[in-house]
Scaffold this motif. Sequence first.
Motif, PDB file in Angstrom:
ATOM      1  N   MET A 188       0.762  -1.297   0.005  1.00  0.00           N
ATOM      2  CA  MET A 188       0.005  -0.120  -0.153  1.00  0.00           C
ATOM      3  C   MET A 188       0.695   1.373   0.034  1.00  0.00           C
ATOM      4  SD  MET A 188      -3.138  -0.823  -0.198  1.00  0.00           S
ATOM      5  CE  MET A 188      -3.873   1.011   0.253  1.00  0.00           C
ATOM      6  N   SER A 189       1.974   1.225   0.905  1.00  0.00           N
ATOM      7  CA  SER A 189       2.874   2.427   0.709  1.00  0.00           C
ATOM      8  C   SER A 189       3.449   2.672  -0.620  1.00  0.00           C
ATOM      9  CB  SER A 189       3.912   2.142   1.735  1.00  0.00           C
ATOM     10  OG  SER A 189       4.741   1.194   1.376  1.00  0.00           O
ATOM     11  N   GLU A 190       3.768   1.688  -1.647  1.00  0.00           N
ATOM     12  CA  GLU A 190       4.355   2.310  -2.700  1.00  0.00           C
ATOM     13  C   GLU A 190       2.891   2.784  -3.642  1.00  0.00           C
ATOM     14  OE1 GLU A 190       6.986   0.484  -6.300  1.00  0.00           O
ATOM     15  OE2 GLU A 190       6.535  -0.871  -4.601  1.00  0.00           O
ATOM     16  N   ILE A 191       1.931   2.123  -3.512  1.00  0.00           N
ATOM     17  CA  ILE A 191       0.911   2.858  -4.267  1.00  0.00           C
ATOM     18  C   ILE A 191       0.293   4.202  -3.851  1.00  0.00           C
ATOM     19  CG2 ILE A 191      -1.630   2.452  -4.484  1.00  0.00           C
ATOM     20  CD1 ILE A 191      -1.311  -0.507  -4.468  1.00  0.00           C
ATOM     21  N   VAL A 192       0.611   4.422  -2.459  1.00  0.00           N
ATOM     22  CA  VAL A 192       0.252   5.925  -2.094  1.00  0.00           C
ATOM     23  C   VAL A 192       1.381   6.622  -2.447  1.00  0.00           C
ATOM     24  CG1 VAL A 192       0.438   7.257   0.035  1.00  0.00           C
ATOM     25  CG2 VAL A 192      -1.038   5.153   0.049  1.00  0.00           C
ATOM     26  N   ARG A 193       2.589   6.150  -2.630  1.00  0.00           N
ATOM     27  CA  ARG A 193       3.761   7.292  -3.168  1.00  0.00           C
ATOM     28  C   ARG A 193       3.305   7.367  -4.623  1.00  0.00           C
ATOM     29  NH1 ARG A 193       7.794   6.156  -6.053  1.00  0.00           N
ATOM     30  NH2 ARG A 193       7.796   4.007  -6.095  1.00  0.00           N
ATOM     31  N   ARG A 219      -4.484  10.408  -8.610  1.00  0.00           N
ATOM     32  CA  ARG A 219      -4.996  11.317  -7.449  1.00  0.00           C
ATOM     33  C   ARG A 219      -4.903  10.218  -6.299  1.00  0.00           C
ATOM     34  NH1 ARG A 219      -9.653  13.381 -10.576  1.00  0.00           N
ATOM     35  NH2 ARG A 219     -10.404  11.407  -9.599  1.00  0.00           N
ATOM     36  N   PRO A 220      -4.831  10.868  -4.983  1.00  0.00           N
ATOM     37  CA  PRO A 220      -5.041   9.429  -3.893  1.00  0.00           C
ATOM     38  C   PRO A 220      -6.497   9.258  -4.007  1.00  0.00           C
ATOM     39  CG  PRO A 220      -4.163  11.831  -3.026  1.00  0.00           C
ATOM     40  CD  PRO A 220      -4.584  11.990  -4.527  1.00  0.00           C
ATOM     41  N   GLY A 221      -6.206   7.525  -4.211  1.00  0.00           N
ATOM     42  CA  GLY A 221      -7.343   6.757  -3.963  1.00  0.00           C
ATOM     43  C   GLY A 221      -7.544   6.048  -5.177  1.00  0.00           C
ATOM     44  N   ASP A 222      -7.110   6.915  -6.666  1.00  0.00           N
ATOM     45  CA  ASP A 222      -7.386   6.164  -7.932  1.00  0.00           C
ATOM     46  C   ASP A 222      -6.875   4.612  -7.926  1.00  0.00           C
ATOM     47  OD1 ASP A 222      -8.114   8.586  -8.846  1.00  0.00           O
ATOM     48  OD2 ASP A 222      -6.338   9.017  -9.913  1.00  0.00           O
ATOM     49  N   VAL A 223      -6.012   4.085  -7.519  1.00  0.00           N
ATOM     50  CA  VAL A 223      -5.883   2.878  -7.696  1.00  0.00           C
ATOM     51  C   VAL A 223      -6.800   1.722  -6.845  1.00  0.00           C
ATOM     52  CG1 VAL A 223      -4.080   0.896  -7.363  1.00  0.00           C
ATOM     53  CG2 VAL A 223      -3.316   3.031  -7.960  1.00  0.00           C
TER      54      VAL A 223
END
Length: 85
Positions: free
Chosen positions: A1-6, A15-19
Amino acid sequence: MSEIVRLERTRSHLRPGDVGAAVRLWKDHAHRPERELWDDYEYGNVHWECCGDPFEARTLLSTVMQAMSPRHARELRQIVARLDE
């Protein structure tokens, strides 16, 4: 999750939450009955304009998996592969 957030914070096209939204949209689409999937393929779906195009979501997931480190991409790839089946 941290890599996705990055990635969501550092890439201009995310944008945050897109994935997470893309995973949910693809999951909802993949769990539809086969007949409805075929109708969408043949005729399109008018609700995609308001609710998001699941095929664009799947493309976004592919792009994100390519940008991730191999280990983390493998984890996301496993989730998406189950949905693809």
